[in-house]
Structures are given as C-alpha cells and as structure tokens.
Enzyme design. Sequence first.
Site, short mmCIF file in Angstrom:
data_model
loop_
_atom_site.label_atom_id
_atom_site.label_comp_id
_atom_site.label_asym_id
_atom_site.label_seq_id
_atom_site.Cartn_x
_atom_site.Cartn_y
_atom_site.Cartn_z
N ASP A 205 19.10 -2.79 15.18
CA ASP A 205 20.49 -2.86 15.64
C ASP A 205 20.82 -1.75 16.63
O ASP A 205 21.99 -1.38 16.78
CB ASP A 205 21.44 -2.80 14.44
CG ASP A 205 21.38 -1.44 13.73
OD1 ASP A 205 20.37 -0.72 13.92
OD2 ASP A 205 22.33 -1.11 13.01
N ASP A 283 16.36 9.24 4.03
CA ASP A 283 16.82 10.16 5.09
C ASP A 283 17.41 11.45 4.51
O ASP A 283 17.08 12.54 4.97
CB ASP A 283 17.78 9.48 6.08
CG ASP A 283 18.87 8.68 5.40
OD1 ASP A 283 18.85 8.56 4.15
OD2 ASP A 283 19.75 8.17 6.10
#
Length: 439
Positions: A205, A283
């Site tokens: 995206d 992350d």
Amino acid sequence: MRQKLLVYVVAGTLLWSLVYLLVFVNRPNGSVRRTEETLNSLTEQLADLQNTLSQQNAENRRLLDALNKIADNRAVAAAAPAGLVAPAAGGGATVAAPVIAVLVFACNRVTVSRHLDQVLRYRPDPARFPVIVSQDCGDRPTAEVIAGYGSAVKHIQQPDQSDIVLPAKEKKFKGYFKIARHYRWALSQAFDTFNHSTVLILEDDLDIAPDIFDYFTSTYPLLRDDPTLWCVSAWNDNGKLSRINASAAELLYRSDFFPGLGWMITDKLWHELRDKWPKSYWDDWMREPAQRLDRACIRPEVSRTRTFGKKGVSNGLFFEKHLKFIHLNDRPVPFTKMDMRYLLRENYDPWFVDHVYSCQEVTYTELKARQIGHKDCVRIQYVTKDGFKRTAKMLGLMDDLKSGVPRTGYRGVVSFMYEDRRVYLAPRPDWTKYDLTWS
Ligand SMILES: *[C@@H]1O[C@H](CO)[C@@H](O)[C@H](O)[C@H]1NC(C)=O
Ligand SMILES: *[C@@H]1O[C@H](CO)[C@@H](O)[C@H](O)[C@H]1NC(C)=O
Ligand SMILES: *[C@@H]1O[C@H](CO)[C@@H](O)[C@H](O)[C@H]1NC(C)=O
C-alpha cells in the site's frame, strides 16, 4: 562486433565469386558448352557456399550465446561475495553498485498493482533490484494480479495459513501475529533461501518517490561500513508538508527511532534477529534496546514512501488523521553523485550536537507568538516525558515514544519546521541516554 565481421566475410566471398565468374566466362577460347558447365558448377558452388555460410552463422550464434553466458556467469560470480555488480552503462557512477533485493509484502489488496507499477517504473536496473513479492493470506484475486507481472517479479506465497490460536483478550490482535509470521517467513526466503545480502522491504500500500532507488543505493555503503547504523528508511514520521522543508529533499538524518515503511537491512542484521523473531508486533520489538543495541537508521526529511491504503490491520483512523498527510518527495535528488559520508557517526554526531545546541533556546509560547527577532533555527527544550508529549502535541508532531525514543528522534532531538523556521525539540545539552520508562 562479431555480427559485423560476419557480414564482411559474406560480402567478400560473394565479390570474389563474381570476379572469378567474369574471368572464367571471358576466357578467350571458352566454348559455350564449357561456359554452361562452368556456370552450372558455379551455381552449385554458390549453393554450397550459402550452405556453409548459414551453418557458420548458426555456429557463430551458438558461440555468441556461449560467450554471453560465460560473461553473465562471471558477473554473477563476481557479484556473489560482496553483492555487487558493475553499474549499468551510462549510469555515471564509477563505483560498483549493490544488488538490493526488493521484497514487497502483499496480502489481500489487489491495489498491490499500484505499488508494483511504481517499483518497476522507477527502478533503474532490474539486475540490481530484483523484485520478490511475498503474499500471505492466499487471496486469489490478489495472486492473479501479481501473477500478471509474469517474470518481472518473483511471486512467492507464505505456505502456513493455519489459524493462530490466541486467548480471547488478544484475539483482536490476530492480524499482528499473522504479519509477524509473514515477515519472518519472507525475510528468511529473501536472505536464507535466495541468499540476498541486502534487502529493501516495501509494502503493497505504499506510493514511492521516483528517486527512492538512488536514495537506497547511495546510503548502502553507510549501512555496510558504519556498525552504529542498522537500517535505512524512506519514511519521516513527522513528514507532513507543514512540518518539513519540502525544498530540502536532499536533507537526511540519523534516527534512533526505527521508522519502517520502506526500509533496508543487510543479512548481517537478519542473522542476528531471525532466531528470536517475535510472534507479534515485530516493529515495536525491533525498537526495544535488546534488538536496537543503540544503533540508528538513516531517514529523510522528505518521505520517499507514503501509504495510500487505509484498509488493513492498523487503524483506519490513524490513516485519516495522520498518515495521509505525509508528503511524498517530488524533487528527485541525484544522491548517488553526492558524498554521503557526513552521515557516518564520527562525522555526524559532533556536527549535529554542536548545531542543535547552538540554536537559540525559546519556549513554545514565544515561537507561536512569533516573538523571535530572526529567521535562524531555534530549540525548544523538554525535560520530562509529559513535557515532551505536551509540546509535541501542540506542535503537531507525533508524541509517542517507543522504548524511550520519540519518533524521528536522534539523541532525543526531534527536527521539524515551524513557519519557515528550523526547530529542534531537544532534551538538555547534557543528555546521555534514553529513559526506557518513557512510553
Ligand atoms: C584453349 O584451352 C585449352 C585448354 O583448356 C588449351 O589447350 C588451348 O591451347 C587453348 N587455346 C587457345 C587458343 O588459347
Ligand atoms: C543459497 O546458499 C545455499 C548455501 O550456500 C545453497 O545451498 C543454495 O543453493 C543457494 N541458493 C541460491 C538460490 O543461490
Ligand atoms: C529549506 O531548504 C532549502 C534547500 O536545502 C534551503 O536552501 C533553505 O535554507 C531551507 N530553509 C530553511 C528555513 O531551513
């Protein structure tokens, strides 16, 4: 070259035959019959010659192919140890350029084509930037879109589609567990199976800036040579137009905050992380001190990625309120022709600290009220976690901290623009380390 030679040989032979024919036919005592015989035999000879030549031609072609193959193999062999190939002709660069595998994460969004179109349009050299699309989720329409790129991309699919069983409380975070599983598998494919030594991680995206490949090419030597760096990222967490100098597209920073969203690492780091890769929230896990080990990433003033998708695991609201305002660079910078060594820690840190703390200290109120009598940089100091968060919020900056590190922060310093002025939100000059309790 060889083709040209072949043409000369053919032309020469034909010319010689013609001369021979003329001399022969014009012999003073030649009878008609004799001439006829000779002509017949000449025709035969010419046919033979043609045959031989076409055989020769095929032979030459085979030879040429074999030579090309050897040359290719040699380039691959030369590239293998360091992960380097000679730059494409006309590239202008004089140093060998790194092979950076582009690993694109996809799942169930057919809009992956918007991303892939840009990757294939902007990458300067397919040999230097082989593209792997790793698809999770097994979504058929998305798989078809990716397959539509044929051999331009390598399409791999995460094989483990088993359900992840979680306690009721954590069920709503299942998506994050699947993402972590996909990342581990795909990174292992890129590094361990395909043996790439450097990988650029992108997502389905993301819009990318036209100069993104120059950016990663030119920062690669820094990543390789500076052990205090562990990634290069294309993302500025505070990259909205009102908080950046969009003219300073060449401006890069070191950041203690792992930004993600278009990031490059080497196999060395992967070997460090692969055996302890987490089951979820990979992350934030990377942002923990045990993984980061005080290392920094390079990040740009003006983002080279921007997310266009709001459908996904992370909050759609976050997209609407923040992500969609991140400015994508539209002023290509010839990074590969620039000297990047100022970003090495030994060069950067003394300059950075000196520069930030030479800027006049002001309060948020003074800045907002335009009570500063010059156009130079200024510095707003924070001392406590709440002080940081409050000021960041008022300035329209990300106010969250991970393992004590503010987004984009380097040595605690957050750099941004405020009404055409460079401003640093900075801790006290005697700062030494992050406070892990700040979150
Ligand atoms: C014609 O050619 C034949 C041999 O091919 C030779 O013996 C003869 O002497 C030639 N005649 C003349 C007039 O040159
Ligand atoms: C990657 O390296 C391993 C171990 O050296 C080797 O067995 C494998 O064939 C290599 N794979 C590729 C795609 O080169
Ligand atoms: C913005 O960037 C341009 C180009 O690097 C630079 O010349 C200018 O001084 C910058 N503006 C400020 C206020 O820092």
